[in-house]
Structure formats: C-alpha cells, structure tokens
Scaffold this active site. Structure first.
Site, PDB file in Angstrom:
ATOM      1  CB  ALA A   1     -87.421 -45.328  26.363  1.00  0.00           C
TER       2      ALA A   1
ATOM      3  CG  HIS B   1     -79.824 -40.554  23.982  1.00  0.00           C
ATOM      4  ND1 HIS B   1     -80.860 -41.007  24.787  1.00  0.00           N
ATOM      5  CD2 HIS B   1     -80.236 -39.370  23.485  1.00  0.00           C
ATOM      6  CE1 HIS B   1     -81.848 -40.128  24.775  1.00  0.00           C
ATOM      7  NE2 HIS B   1     -81.503 -39.123  23.993  1.00  0.00           N
TER       8      HIS B   1
ATOM      9  CG  HIS C   1     -88.478 -35.787  27.401  1.00  0.00           C
ATOM     10  ND1 HIS C   1     -89.428 -36.573  27.994  1.00  0.00           N
ATOM     11  CD2 HIS C   1     -87.430 -36.592  27.172  1.00  0.00           C
ATOM     12  CE1 HIS C   1     -88.975 -37.799  28.126  1.00  0.00           C
ATOM     13  NE2 HIS C   1     -87.756 -37.838  27.628  1.00  0.00           N
TER      14      HIS C   1
ATOM     15  CB  SER D   1     -87.925 -40.784  25.200  1.00  0.00           C
ATOM     16  OG  SER D   1     -87.700 -41.342  26.452  1.00  0.00           O
TER      17      SER D   1
ATOM     18  CE1 TYR E   1     -82.193 -37.133  32.279  1.00  0.00           C
ATOM     19  CE2 TYR E   1     -83.174 -39.211  32.958  1.00  0.00           C
ATOM     20  CZ  TYR E   1     -83.019 -38.201  32.022  1.00  0.00           C
ATOM     21  OH  TYR E   1     -83.676 -38.275  30.830  1.00  0.00           O
ATOM     22  CD  GLU E   2     -84.992 -33.259  32.866  1.00  0.00           C
ATOM     23  OE1 GLU E   2     -85.075 -32.168  32.288  1.00  0.00           O
ATOM     24  OE2 GLU E   2     -85.965 -34.013  33.030  1.00  0.00           O
TER      25      GLU E   2
ATOM     26  CG  MET F   1     -82.517 -43.788  33.346  1.00  0.00           C
ATOM     27  SD  MET F   1     -81.373 -42.734  32.435  1.00  0.00           S
ATOM     28  CE  MET F   1     -80.318 -43.961  31.662  1.00  0.00           C
ATOM     29  CB  SER F   2     -88.846 -41.994  33.736  1.00  0.00           C
ATOM     30  OG  SER F   2     -89.376 -43.023  32.912  1.00  0.00           O
TER      31      SER F   2
ATOM     32  CG  HIS G   1     -86.293 -37.688  33.066  1.00  0.00           C
ATOM     33  ND1 HIS G   1     -86.646 -36.835  32.047  1.00  0.00           N
ATOM     34  CD2 HIS G   1     -86.694 -38.918  32.684  1.00  0.00           C
ATOM     35  CE1 HIS G   1     -87.236 -37.539  31.095  1.00  0.00           C
ATOM     36  NE2 HIS G   1     -87.278 -38.794  31.453  1.00  0.00           N
TER      37      HIS G   1
ATOM     38  CG  ASN H   1     -81.578 -49.861  25.152  1.00  0.00           C
ATOM     39  OD1 ASN H   1     -82.457 -49.025  25.371  1.00  0.00           O
ATOM     40  ND2 ASN H   1     -80.774 -50.309  26.099  1.00  0.00           N
TER      41      ASN H   1
HETATM   42  N1  HPA Z   1     -81.405 -48.223  30.765  1.00  0.00           N
HETATM   43  C1  HPA Z   1     -82.076 -47.250  31.408  1.00  0.00           C
HETATM   44  N2  HPA Z   1     -82.947 -46.457  30.803  1.00  0.00           N
HETATM   45  C2  HPA Z   1     -83.165 -46.657  29.502  1.00  0.00           C
HETATM   46  C3  HPA Z   1     -82.505 -47.655  28.770  1.00  0.00           C
HETATM   47  C4  HPA Z   1     -81.565 -48.482  29.434  1.00  0.00           C
HETATM   48  O1  HPA Z   1     -80.939 -49.391  28.868  1.00  0.00           O
HETATM   49  N3  HPA Z   1     -82.954 -47.566  27.496  1.00  0.00           N
HETATM   50  C5  HPA Z   1     -83.868 -46.573  27.459  1.00  0.00           C
HETATM   51  N4  HPA Z   1     -84.000 -46.011  28.674  1.00  0.00           N
END
Ligand code: HPA
Length: 266
Positions: A107, A241, A55, A24, A79-80, A205-206, A77, A229
């Site tokens: 990320a 997000h 994406h 991302s 989760y999609e 998450m990837s 992903h 973050n």
């Molecule tokens: N957690 C999971 N995936 C992420 C995060 C997070 O804090 N930030 C960016 N992708």
C-alpha cells in the site's frame, strides 16, 4: 537458515518459481490459491513474526491456474523494531527454495497528482532515502555481488507482461517511482513535496529492502502498489490508517484478478 529450509522441505513437495509478497489488505488473494499448504510463520524455525494488525503471518504454497506459487501473507516491517536482516529473512528463504520471480505488493500514498486513491501502480524504480540497506555487512559472494547493479531492478519484461495482463482486464494501471520511508509515522507534507521534487510518485514503508535482497539473489522483481490514499498535504485532509486499510480492501478484488492474470503469463 538450514533449519528453516529443512523444515519447509519436510512439509512442502513443490518447488515454485514464483513468489508473491501480499501487502496490507491483499490477503484476500490467498483465498484463490488452490491445493494450499499453509505454514504459520510462528511454526517455521527462525522466521520473524509480524506484529502489525492486518498482517496475518503465513507462508502459503499452492497453485494459481495450475501454476505453483508461494505467497507470503504478511510481511515484516523495519518500523516494527526488527533489524534489516529480519525484514529480508523471508526473501532469503524464498531464494533458497528456488523462486526466480518475485511479485511484491504494498500500500502506498500517492505523490503524483494524476493519481487517486484506489489506483494500482506498477513500480518502475525506487528511491531509498532511509539510509538503511539490508546488504550492509559482510557480503556472501556465493549469493550475490558486493556491489549490486540496480539497472532494470523492476524487470522491464515483467512490467510489460503485467501491462498486457491489465489491458486484458480493461484495468488502467499507473506507473511510477516508489520512495521508501521507514515509517511508522506517515510522511510530513514537506517530505511528500520533497519526494515529488526528487522524482517519486508514491510513498511507502516496505518493499525496498525485500527488492534489494531479491535482486542480490538474481531474482526478477515485479512491484505493484495500491494507492490507498494521497500523500500528506496533497489533499486537504488528515491521513487515517483505517481509511488506508479500507481502500486496500476495496481494490483487493481487482488486484487479485490482476495478480492471477500476471501469474498466468510469467
Ligand atoms: N505513506 C506511506 N506509506 C503508506 C501510505 C502513505 O501515505 N499509505 C499507505 N502506506
């Protein structure tokens, strides 16, 4: 798979040894690629199409500093709602095309309290607590072993080259363990505390499914996270997000320079 490879070979005459998955916000790197040929995922037979915003799905073949590369702009992903086998299909395609090195970017949320938003982290290892694995199912022994060794999963030699590339840019890199949650919700504060207790430095998450399949195919892997973050509960504020995307964009420039320098020394 055959149809997919035939289509790509009909369009592309180069055989890059380096593949890159652009996470991302890292799409900007794509602008640096020269002599580009872009194949939209939707035009490639059997290719899954990502639905997540930010994406934009295409396979980009071209050169960075004269070196042939192939970049995935946009990834799939779990989760999609896709199966694991769809998530890793593009990596299998890159393996068939003949890449020998894969740079995966993403990320992630910082768990290690020495980290701060905007840092880049070299992934030294991962923890997969999702209970999901793309290698579950019959093993194709012609592609890789049933019981895959995960020693040196994130290639030590590539890590040291990446560190050299970063020091030439005067760029400080963090190093750490990436923990894979499926998402799509961000972790709870308790999950982040648990992740820290079991040795994780950043959550995302990837990446992990892709890395497992790349290693199964014998491809060397380098993983780099943007700490967009701090993980839930580390700071006294909710995760957003839009902010994650924004920080990703802010570091895209330095990330892009780093990638270019790394590719030069692979
Ligand atoms: N957690 C999971 N995936 C992420 C995060 C997070 O804090 N930030 C960016 N992708």
């Amino acid at each position: 798979m055959n149809e997919t490879i035939e289509y790509i070979r009909s369009k592309i005459k180069i055989t890059p040894k380096i593949g890159i998955v652009l996470g991302s916000g890292l799409g900007d790197f794509a602008d640096k690629i020269e002599d580009k040929i872009e194949l939209a995922y939707k035009d490639i037979p059997n290719f899954p199409i990502s639905t997540v915003s930010g994406h934009d799905g295409k396979l980009i073949f071209g050169k960075i500093n004269g070196k042939d590369i192939v970049a995935m702009k946009g990834r799939i992903h779990f989760y999609e709602g896709y199966d694991m086998k769809d998530v890793v299909f593009p990596i299998k395609v890159l393996a068939e095309i003949g890449i020998e090195n894969l740079i995966v970017t993403n990320a992630a949320g910082g768990i290690n309290t020495d980290f701060k938003a905007g840092d880049l982290m070299l992934i030294t290892d991962h923890i997969n607590i999702t209970g999901r694995n793309p290698l579950i199912g019959p093993n194709d022994d012609t592609k890789g072993p049933r019981f895959l060794d995960m020693t040196n999963c994130y290639d030590k030699d590539l890590i040291s080259r990446a560190e050299d590339a970063a020091s030439k840019l005067n760029l400080k890199l963090q190093k750490g363990v990436y923990i894979y949650f499926t998402g799509p919700n961000y972790e709870t504060a308790a999950e982040i505390r648990m992740a820290r207790a079991i040795g994780a430095d950043a959550a995302g998450m990837s990446t992990v499914p892709e890395v497992i399949v790349a290693r199964h195919r014998g491809i060397k892997v380098l993983g780099i996270s943007t700490i967009t973050n701090m993980g839930t509960g580390v700071l006294d504020k909710p995760l957003d997000h839009a902010e994650v995307v924004q920080v990703g964009k802010e570091v895209a420039g330095k990330f892009s320079d780093l990638l270019t320098n790394i590719i030069e020394v692979i």
